[in-house]
Scaffold this motif. Sequence first.
Motif, mmCIF file in Angstrom:
data_model
loop_
_atom_site.group_PDB
_atom_site.id
_atom_site.type_symbol
_atom_site.label_atom_id
_atom_site.label_comp_id
_atom_site.label_asym_id
_atom_site.label_seq_id
_atom_site.Cartn_x
_atom_site.Cartn_y
_atom_site.Cartn_z
ATOM 1 N N ILE A 185 13.851 -121.367 90.922
ATOM 2 C CA ILE A 185 14.917 -121.145 89.954
ATOM 3 C C ILE A 185 15.515 -119.763 90.199
ATOM 4 N N MET A 186 16.770 -119.590 89.767
ATOM 5 C CA MET A 186 17.381 -118.261 89.743
ATOM 6 C C MET A 186 17.916 -118.054 88.337
ATOM 7 N N THR A 187 17.511 -116.956 87.709
ATOM 8 C CA THR A 187 17.882 -116.733 86.325
ATOM 9 C C THR A 187 17.963 -115.244 86.042
ATOM 10 N N ALA A 188 18.944 -114.856 85.226
ATOM 11 C CA ALA A 188 19.159 -113.437 84.926
ATOM 12 C C ALA A 188 18.066 -112.859 84.055
ATOM 13 N N THR A 189 17.442 -113.686 83.238
ATOM 14 C CA THR A 189 16.366 -113.219 82.371
ATOM 15 C C THR A 189 15.019 -113.557 83.003
ATOM 16 N N ILE A 190 14.012 -112.748 82.708
ATOM 17 C CA ILE A 190 12.678 -112.996 83.266
ATOM 18 C C ILE A 190 12.051 -114.183 82.536
ATOM 19 N N PRO A 191 11.721 -115.257 83.228
ATOM 20 C CA PRO A 191 11.185 -116.447 82.555
ATOM 21 C C PRO A 191 9.882 -116.139 81.814
ATOM 22 N N LEU A 192 9.726 -116.746 80.657
ATOM 23 C CA LEU A 192 8.527 -116.500 79.857
ATOM 24 C C LEU A 192 7.236 -116.831 80.599
ATOM 25 N N PRO A 193 7.150 -117.934 81.355
ATOM 26 C CA PRO A 193 5.898 -118.189 82.087
ATOM 27 C C PRO A 193 5.546 -117.068 83.063
ATOM 28 N N TYR A 194 6.572 -116.467 83.682
ATOM 29 C CA TYR A 194 6.300 -115.353 84.599
ATOM 30 C C TYR A 194 5.783 -114.155 83.822
ATOM 31 N N GLN A 195 6.384 -113.864 82.669
ATOM 32 C CA GLN A 195 5.914 -112.758 81.842
ATOM 33 C C GLN A 195 4.464 -112.971 81.412
ATOM 34 N N ARG A 196 4.087 -114.226 81.204
ATOM 35 C CA ARG A 196 2.728 -114.547 80.765
ATOM 36 C C ARG A 196 1.757 -114.705 81.928
ATOM 37 N N ARG A 197 2.232 -114.430 83.142
ATOM 38 C CA ARG A 197 1.406 -114.505 84.354
ATOM 39 C C ARG A 197 0.921 -115.927 84.631
ATOM 40 N N ASP A 198 1.765 -116.907 84.359
ATOM 41 C CA ASP A 198 1.428 -118.295 84.683
ATOM 42 C C ASP A 198 1.316 -118.412 86.207
ATOM 43 N N PRO A 199 0.226 -119.003 86.723
ATOM 44 C CA PRO A 199 0.042 -119.074 88.176
ATOM 45 C C PRO A 199 1.017 -120.009 88.880
ATOM 46 N N ASN A 200 1.807 -120.780 88.119
ATOM 47 C CA ASN A 200 2.722 -121.740 88.727
ATOM 48 C C ASN A 200 4.129 -121.190 88.948
ATOM 49 N N ILE A 201 4.281 -119.886 88.776
ATOM 50 C CA ILE A 201 5.580 -119.262 89.042
ATOM 51 C C ILE A 201 5.367 -117.863 89.581
ATOM 52 N N LYS A 202 6.126 -117.509 90.620
ATOM 53 C CA LYS A 202 6.085 -116.164 91.184
ATOM 54 C C LYS A 202 7.477 -115.841 91.710
ATOM 55 N N ARG A 203 7.715 -114.562 91.950
ATOM 56 C CA ARG A 203 8.982 -114.164 92.561
ATOM 57 C C ARG A 203 8.971 -114.520 94.044
ATOM 58 N N LEU A 204 10.155 -114.835 94.571
ATOM 59 C CA LEU A 204 10.258 -115.138 95.995
ATOM 60 C C LEU A 204 9.812 -113.941 96.819
ATOM 61 N N PHE A 205 10.231 -112.745 96.402
ATOM 62 C CA PHE A 205 9.892 -111.529 97.144
ATOM 63 C C PHE A 205 8.748 -110.795 96.460
#
Length: 333
Positions: A185-205
């Motif tokens: 996904i590409m999104t201007a806001t930081i996704p909540l799962p990423y903020q919560r350190r969900d292992p199923n989402i990470k930054r590309l870089f």
Amino acid sequence: MKKINLTIAASDYDHFRDFRNGEVQAQGIEPIWLQHEIHEIFSRFAAKREWDVSEMSFAKFTAQMAEHEKPEDRDVIALPVFASRVFRLSSLYVNPSKGIRTAADLKGKRVGLPEWAQTAAVYTRGWLEHEAGVPLTSIQWVQAGTEDAGRTEKVDLKLPDGINIIRESEKTLSDMIVRGELDAIMTATIPLPYQRRDPNIKRLFDDPTGEEVKYFQRTGVYPIMHIIAMRKAVLDEYPWAARNLYLAFLESKDRAMERIFEGGASRYPIPWLNDTVMKLRDLFKGDIYPYGLDANYTTLETFLRFCFEQGVAKRLLKPEDIFPAGINPQVKT
């Protein structure tokens, strides 16, 4: 000279603060400041021009400007004042199980975004195509709200041939990427799962800031997210108003920068801020947040081209097309 009243709707930015609280004056103008949630500001000004001067999504502003071929038919114009600027390689997120290691791996993948005409997405897609060599036609695009279902496009798109967008009205980007229904996904806001350190989402870089610095050094593009727009009727009646507003916004911004550059005890509760600011001043050759046309020409020209290529704008605009003539003259002192 009797002052004119102008309503101004914008977010609570530190670089607008001195203008908003009256420490900086716009000659001949009595501003009436309004503050609403940012998307309400965008939608109300875009739909009905409810106030005279407004913060506005750069992409949606460009789309509206490009609706009319003749400048005299346009009812809005921009000031070279940039409310928000953010580098956007950090806005690319992937599901780690999908085997995406580089941008090239996004070919053939399902990639979600909140809106095709979101400014952040325009810049990110432009980078994908022109810097990473990923044709936008090679991706299956999915449009949905990041955290709230039901988000829709706000402008009339003219999509290029080969671009296919599936709209998901009952799902969110965050849920779909975590469940593996989206690869990225590409999104201007930081996704909540990423903020919560969900292992199923990470930054590309792993180091998006480093990539963004290299991109800036290579291209000179310093992404502009939100501009300041004004009703053209104001300019028609008071030709001096745009320049006077610009000068007030500029002085307010310069005062905000001086507060950051004071050194010693920082006004802001951020560790290592002074050292970071010194490095940024070197990177941006003195002005870490430039206003005006000349200093931002490369960024403006690049973004307007991206908007046209991606079907956000129906015609290719030039930076000179979107600002009043003479708004940023070189004045000798």
